[in-house]
Write a protein that holds these residues in place. Structure first.
Motif, PDB file in Angstrom:
ATOM      1  N   PRO A 175       0.792  -1.226   0.000  1.00 32.94           N
ATOM      2  CA  PRO A 175       0.000   0.000   0.000  1.00 32.94           C
ATOM      3  C   PRO A 175       0.823   1.275   0.000  1.00 32.94           C
ATOM      4  CG  PRO A 175      -0.046  -1.061   2.159  1.00 32.94           C
ATOM      5  CD  PRO A 175       0.587  -2.033   1.217  1.00 32.94           C
ATOM      6  N   SER A 176       2.136   1.174   0.226  1.00 33.35           N
ATOM      7  CA  SER A 176       2.972   2.370   0.241  1.00 33.35           C
ATOM      8  C   SER A 176       3.656   2.614  -1.101  1.00 33.35           C
ATOM      9  CB  SER A 176       4.036   2.271   1.344  1.00 33.35           C
ATOM     10  OG  SER A 176       4.930   1.203   1.071  1.00 33.35           O
ATOM     11  N   HIS A 177       3.406   1.720  -2.081  1.00 32.71           N
ATOM     12  CA  HIS A 177       4.008   1.862  -3.407  1.00 32.71           C
ATOM     13  C   HIS A 177       2.964   1.580  -4.493  1.00 32.71           C
ATOM     14  CE1 HIS A 177       7.500   1.275  -0.822  1.00 32.71           C
ATOM     15  NE2 HIS A 177       8.237   1.821  -1.760  1.00 32.71           N
ATOM     16  N   ALA A 178       3.174   2.151  -5.674  1.00 34.36           N
ATOM     17  CA  ALA A 178       2.254   1.917  -6.793  1.00 34.36           C
ATOM     18  C   ALA A 178       3.005   2.059  -8.105  1.00 34.36           C
ATOM     19  CB  ALA A 178       1.086   2.893  -6.738  1.00 34.36           C
ATOM     20  N   THR A 179       2.497   1.385  -9.151  1.00 33.49           N
ATOM     21  CA  THR A 179       3.122   1.456 -10.475  1.00 33.49           C
ATOM     22  C   THR A 179       2.048   1.621 -11.547  1.00 33.49           C
ATOM     23  OG1 THR A 179       3.062  -0.958 -10.682  1.00 33.49           O
ATOM     24  CG2 THR A 179       5.105   0.022  -9.861  1.00 33.49           C
ATOM     25  N   CYS A 180       2.420   2.229 -12.666  1.00 37.03           N
ATOM     26  CA  CYS A 180       1.534   2.333 -13.830  1.00 37.03           C
ATOM     27  C   CYS A 180       1.622   1.018 -14.609  1.00 37.03           C
ATOM     28  CB  CYS A 180       1.974   3.497 -14.708  1.00 37.03           C
ATOM     29  SG  CYS A 180       1.172   3.519 -16.335  1.00 37.03           S
ATOM     30  N   LYS A 181       0.461   0.453 -14.949  1.00 38.64           N
ATOM     31  CA  LYS A 181       0.430  -0.839 -15.638  1.00 38.64           C
ATOM     32  C   LYS A 181      -0.109  -0.739 -17.073  1.00 38.64           C
ATOM     33  CE  LYS A 181       2.106  -3.324 -12.308  1.00 38.64           C
ATOM     34  NZ  LYS A 181       3.441  -3.955 -12.454  1.00 38.64           N
ATOM     35  N   ILE A 182      -0.200   0.470 -17.605  1.00 36.75           N
ATOM     36  CA  ILE A 182      -0.687   0.639 -18.975  1.00 36.75           C
ATOM     37  C   ILE A 182       0.505   0.874 -19.896  1.00 36.75           C
ATOM     38  CG2 ILE A 182      -2.200   1.959 -20.498  1.00 36.75           C
ATOM     39  CD1 ILE A 182      -3.859   2.705 -18.100  1.00 36.75           C
ATOM     40  N   HIS A 215       6.664   6.337 -20.905  1.00 38.23           N
ATOM     41  CA  HIS A 215       7.467   7.145 -19.991  1.00 38.23           C
ATOM     42  C   HIS A 215       7.208   6.799 -18.530  1.00 38.23           C
ATOM     43  CE1 HIS A 215       3.591   9.121 -19.876  1.00 38.23           C
ATOM     44  NE2 HIS A 215       3.976   9.842 -18.838  1.00 38.23           N
ATOM     45  N   CYS A 216       6.127   6.055 -18.289  1.00 35.68           N
ATOM     46  CA  CYS A 216       5.725   5.795 -16.904  1.00 35.68           C
ATOM     47  C   CYS A 216       5.553   4.309 -16.585  1.00 35.68           C
ATOM     48  CB  CYS A 216       4.414   6.528 -16.622  1.00 35.68           C
ATOM     49  SG  CYS A 216       3.938   6.598 -14.894  1.00 35.68           S
ATOM     50  N   TYR A 217       5.363   3.509 -17.629  1.00 36.83           N
ATOM     51  CA  TYR A 217       5.040   2.088 -17.445  1.00 36.83           C
ATOM     52  C   TYR A 217       6.042   1.377 -16.536  1.00 36.83           C
ATOM     53  CZ  TYR A 217       4.253  -2.846 -18.512  1.00 36.83           C
ATOM     54  OH  TYR A 217       4.026  -4.187 -18.417  1.00 36.83           O
ATOM     55  N   ASN A 218       5.514   0.719 -15.521  1.00 36.81           N
ATOM     56  CA  ASN A 218       6.255  -0.117 -14.573  1.00 36.81           C
ATOM     57  C   ASN A 218       7.203   0.646 -13.643  1.00 36.81           C
ATOM     58  OD1 ASN A 218       5.485  -2.732 -14.308  1.00 36.81           O
ATOM     59  ND2 ASN A 218       6.951  -3.572 -15.770  1.00 36.81           N
ATOM     60  N   LEU A 219       7.145   1.985 -13.660  1.00 38.81           N
ATOM     61  CA  LEU A 219       7.952   2.746 -12.703  1.00 38.81           C
ATOM     62  C   LEU A 219       7.272   2.703 -11.340  1.00 38.81           C
ATOM     63  CD1 LEU A 219       9.001   5.972 -14.669  1.00 38.81           C
ATOM     64  CD2 LEU A 219      10.382   3.940 -14.180  1.00 38.81           C
ATOM     65  N   GLU A 220       8.034   2.386 -10.320  1.00 35.58           N
ATOM     66  CA  GLU A 220       7.464   2.296  -8.980  1.00 35.58           C
ATOM     67  C   GLU A 220       7.480   3.664  -8.305  1.00 35.58           C
ATOM     68  OE1 GLU A 220       7.637  -1.207  -5.970  1.00 35.58           O
ATOM     69  OE2 GLU A 220       9.347   0.096  -5.507  1.00 35.58           O
ATOM     70  N   HIS A 221       6.360   4.012  -7.697  1.00 31.98           N
ATOM     71  CA  HIS A 221       6.227   5.297  -7.008  1.00 31.98           C
ATOM     72  C   HIS A 221       5.956   5.051  -5.529  1.00 31.98           C
ATOM     73  CE1 HIS A 221       5.722   7.825 -10.717  1.00 31.98           C
ATOM     74  NE2 HIS A 221       5.405   6.633 -11.201  1.00 31.98           N
ATOM     75  N   VAL A 222       6.489   5.896  -4.692  1.00 31.10           N
ATOM     76  CA  VAL A 222       6.197   5.855  -3.264  1.00 31.10           C
ATOM     77  C   VAL A 222       4.946   6.692  -3.018  1.00 31.10           C
ATOM     78  CG1 VAL A 222       6.999   6.422  -0.951  1.00 31.10           C
ATOM     79  CG2 VAL A 222       8.614   5.575  -2.650  1.00 31.10           C
ATOM     80  N   CYS A 223       3.961   6.117  -2.341  1.00 27.60           N
ATOM     81  CA  CYS A 223       2.712   6.833  -2.077  1.00 27.60           C
ATOM     82  C   CYS A 223       2.945   7.989  -1.105  1.00 27.60           C
ATOM     83  CB  CYS A 223       1.673   5.891  -1.476  1.00 27.60           C
ATOM     84  SG  CYS A 223       1.146   4.577  -2.594  1.00 27.60           S
ATOM     85  N   PRO A 224       2.271   9.121  -1.323  1.00 28.54           N
ATOM     86  CA  PRO A 224       2.370  10.235  -0.370  1.00 28.54           C
ATOM     87  C   PRO A 224       1.953   9.790   1.028  1.00 28.54           C
ATOM     88  CG  PRO A 224       1.296  10.938  -2.391  1.00 28.54           C
ATOM     89  CD  PRO A 224       1.418   9.444  -2.472  1.00 28.54           C
ATOM     90  N   LYS A 225       2.551  10.389   2.030  1.00 29.14           N
ATOM     91  CA  LYS A 225       2.278  10.007   3.418  1.00 29.14           C
ATOM     92  C   LYS A 225       0.829  10.273   3.819  1.00 29.14           C
ATOM     93  CE  LYS A 225       7.023  10.689   5.032  1.00 29.14           C
ATOM     94  NZ  LYS A 225       7.910  11.448   5.960  1.00 29.14           N
ATOM     95  N   PHE A 226       0.168  11.223   3.112  1.00 27.76           N
ATOM     96  CA  PHE A 226      -1.199  11.565   3.488  1.00 27.76           C
ATOM     97  C   PHE A 226      -2.231  10.674   2.804  1.00 27.76           C
ATOM     98  CE2 PHE A 226       0.286  14.490   0.157  1.00 27.76           C
ATOM     99  CZ  PHE A 226      -0.606  14.202  -0.867  1.00 27.76           C
ATOM    100  N   CYS A 227      -1.805   9.551   2.198  1.00 24.26           N
ATOM    101  CA  CYS A 227      -2.740   8.608   1.567  1.00 24.26           C
ATOM    102  C   CYS A 227      -2.937   7.412   2.497  1.00 24.26           C
ATOM    103  CB  CYS A 227      -2.189   8.133   0.222  1.00 24.26           C
ATOM    104  SG  CYS A 227      -2.064   9.404  -1.052  1.00 24.26           S
ATOM    105  N   PRO A 228      -3.929   7.452   3.385  1.00 21.40           N
ATOM    106  CA  PRO A 228      -4.102   6.389   4.378  1.00 21.40           C
ATOM    107  C   PRO A 228      -4.447   5.034   3.783  1.00 21.40           C
ATOM    108  CG  PRO A 228      -5.999   7.837   4.384  1.00 21.40           C
ATOM    109  CD  PRO A 228      -4.966   8.483   3.511  1.00 21.40           C
ATOM    110  N   ASP A 229      -5.093   5.030   2.608  1.00 21.18           N
ATOM    111  CA  ASP A 229      -5.508   3.766   1.989  1.00 21.18           C
ATOM    112  C   ASP A 229      -4.626   3.368   0.809  1.00 21.18           C
ATOM    113  OD1 ASP A 229      -7.718   3.538   3.734  1.00 21.18           O
ATOM    114  OD2 ASP A 229      -8.835   4.946   2.506  1.00 21.18           O
ATOM    115  N   GLY A 230      -3.405   3.957   0.745  1.00 18.25           N
ATOM    116  CA  GLY A 230      -2.527   3.648  -0.367  1.00 18.25           C
ATOM    117  C   GLY A 230      -2.779   4.574  -1.545  1.00 18.25           C
ATOM    118  N   CYS A 231      -2.197   4.234  -2.697  1.00 18.63           N
ATOM    119  CA  CYS A 231      -2.340   5.109  -3.861  1.00 18.63           C
ATOM    120  C   CYS A 231      -2.317   4.293  -5.143  1.00 18.63           C
ATOM    121  CB  CYS A 231      -1.213   6.146  -3.877  1.00 18.63           C
ATOM    122  SG  CYS A 231       0.438   5.473  -4.237  1.00 18.63           S
TER     123      CYS A 231
END
Length: 333
Positions: free
Chosen positions: A32-39, A44-60
């Motif tokens: 829940p603390s990381h997310a990736t684009c799957k399209i 430019h974005c596909y499969n890059l892992e992002h760290v979710c902002p701290k203010f996202c309680p349910d993940g991103c």
């Protein structure tokens, strides 16, 4: 030996069941603390892992076009009507319904509940359709009650300025600008409108006792949104609109409407679910209403309170909209 085999099989079955129960919705990371684009088309974005902002309680999740993480919230759950506008049906399917600007569409129609939405938008020179957003909704129930929420028109956006218009039965609702502030009707069923716990402006929760709960947030089209999606928004109007999350408590098997139909037990989607951007096709004429407070769309199921069936609906001829310079609500017959 036989007992050991049975134990191994049971363990394997439990592992599979846990895996299914904990399955991750598409687009939301397992962590829940990381997310990736799957399209894949967004190279430019596909499969890059992002760290979710701290203010996202349910993940991103990741908006692939801008390659930015966004919080998982009401816009990512069944019952969502957000953005331009993107729907998540009761069956969990995500789709777009563009409709037409300056037109009203039936979102939900049931024998004792009807919800219309007013679309605003603009036409891009390179598009054959309008870019549209939901500016306001009208909730009609029990044959004589109306609940209205709208986003006031505004040029420059300032989140500290409240741009929410509210009315119940044609009378404006005044809600203090403080977190958790609440207004409650003296009717049956009761209607409650409250500020979101994390915001004193532009975010409210509406609840009709025993029928539904709606989270509503007024949001603008930002310069970056306009640039990424080629909306062509100008400085004169940021197209403030509503992001909505619906939770229904008592729908019948007859329910219809753009969103409502997806809650039917036997609903069969007409969408191309294999498409990267599933769109409910056509002009949407079957869902079109003559006004925000009309129940005359061709898929209408509304008859009002069973005790008043056959009586003339008090909604007939009622029209509500933002007042002068976008301030307040004006309702007329």
């Amino acid at each position: 030996m036989g007992q050991m085999i049975v134990q191994v099989v049971l363990v394997a079955v439990m592992v599979v069941l846990v895996g299914v129960a904990g399955a991750t919705p598409p687009g939301i990371a397992k962590n829940p603390s990381h997310a990736t684009c799957k399209i894949k088309k967004y190279k430019h974005c596909y499969n890059l892992e992002h760290v979710c902002p701290k203010f996202c309680p349910d993940g991103c999740t990741v908006e692939c076009a801008s390659c930015k993480p966004i919080c998982v919230g009401d816009c990512d759950r069944p019952g969502a009507v957000c953005q331009d506008p993107r729907f998540i049906g009761g069956d969990g399917t995500t789709f777009y319904f563009h409709g037409k600007k300056d037109t009203n569409f039936c979102l939900v129609s049931d024998p004792n509940l009807h919800i219309n939405a007013h679309f605003i938008g603009r036409r891009s020179q390179n598009m054959k359709r309008d870019f549209t957003w939901v500016q306001s909704i009208a909730i009609l129930f029990n044959n004589n009650h109306t609940l209205f929420i709208g986003a006031q028109k505004t040029a420059a956006w300032d989140d500290s300025n409240d741009r929410v218009d509210l009315s119940f039965d044609g009378q404006p609702i005044t809600l203090p600008q403080s977190e958790g502030a609440t207004w409650t009707s003296q009717t049956s069923p009761s209607v409650t409108v409250s500020r979101a716990e994390d915001s004193a402006t532009n975010s409210v929760v509406l609840e009709v006792e025993g029928k539904l709960k709606v989270s509503a947030k007024v949001v603008p089209i930002t310069e970056e949104d306009s640039r990424i999606h080629s909306y062509g928004v100008t400085e004169e109007d940021c197209f403030a609109h509503l992001d909505l999350g619906f939770k229904f408590l008592d729908l019948s098997r007859e329910v219809s409407g753009v969103l409502g139909q997806t809650y039917k037990e036997n609903y069969v989607s007409r969408l191309d679910i294999g498409a990267k951007m599933a769109v409910m096709g056509g002009s949407g004429s079957e869902f079109e209403s003559s006004s925000l407070f009309s129940t005359d769309c061709s898929v209408s199921r509304f008859v009002g309170d069973s005790n008043n069936i056959g009586e003339k609906s008090s909604f007939e001829g009622l029209s509500c909209q933002s007042g002068i310079d976008g301030q307040g609500v004006v309702c007329r017959r």
